[in-house]
Motif scaffolding. Structure first.
Motif: not given
Length: 178
Positions: A64-68, A112-117, A128-133
């Motif tokens: 989520g920090l990465f997305m922010a 819990s969850g995960h978010v990315g692009l 998905v391009l994302g952080g904490n992967q």
């Protein structure tokens, strides 16, 4: 900028990329520091988005920090409580079908969850391009049936590249993006 895996090298040729994806691409290859230390770059992201008081070390989940940080740098609003991945289900507007640069929110474990692009998809997974992967900013395959929200950033003008992308089903499926 760190090189992408060959299967995703086309991203560096495609222009214009959606702005959040462009910003995310610049961060590809950033990794946590093993052990008790933290990557100072990840801690700088927390300062940049006003979370320095709540985000103190890179052992805290940081998708989520990465997305922010990519939302801020891409000129998009940051959701309230951005460290909680599922809060990104309130980002932008809902979309029926994912396309390049959309935010994808996934369920992970018990609540819990995960978010990315979104960078693409195959028959059973989103890429998905994302952080904490795997403790870094990477591209990973996540099963489509774990996706709970597809969210599209607000655009003044939709980039011509913001379309669904079909990719080969190569690589293993991620089961835990930490």
């Amino acid at each position: 900028m760190n090189p992408l895996p060959p299967a995703y090298g086309w991203l560096d040729e495609l222009r214009p990329l959606p702005r959040m994806l462009e910003e995310a691409r610049k961060l590809y290859g950033t990794f946590e520091v093993a052990g008790p230390a933290s990557n100072p770059l990840i801690l700088e992201w927390a300062k940049e988005v006003g979370l320095a008081r709540t985000y103190l070390e890179d052992g805290i989940p940081w998708c989520g920090l990465f997305m922010a940080v990519v939302a801020k740098r891409g000129g998009k609003p940051i959701v309230e409580g951005p460290l909680w991945a599922r809060n990104w289900a309130k980002f932008g507007k809902a979309a029926d079908k994912a396309q390049l640069g959309d935010a994808l929110v996934f369920r992970r474990g018990q609540g819990s969850g995960h978010v990315g692009l979104y960078v693409g998809e195959d028959y059973g997974a989103y890429h998905v391009l994302g952080g904490n992967q795997s403790d870094g900013v990477t591209i990973t395959r996540i099963a489509k049936d774990r996706c709970i929200a597809v969210r599209r950033p607000a655009y003044r003008k939709v980039p011509a590249t913001a379309k669904p992308v079909q990719l080969a089903a190569t690589g293993t499926l991620s089961t835990n993006e930490a």
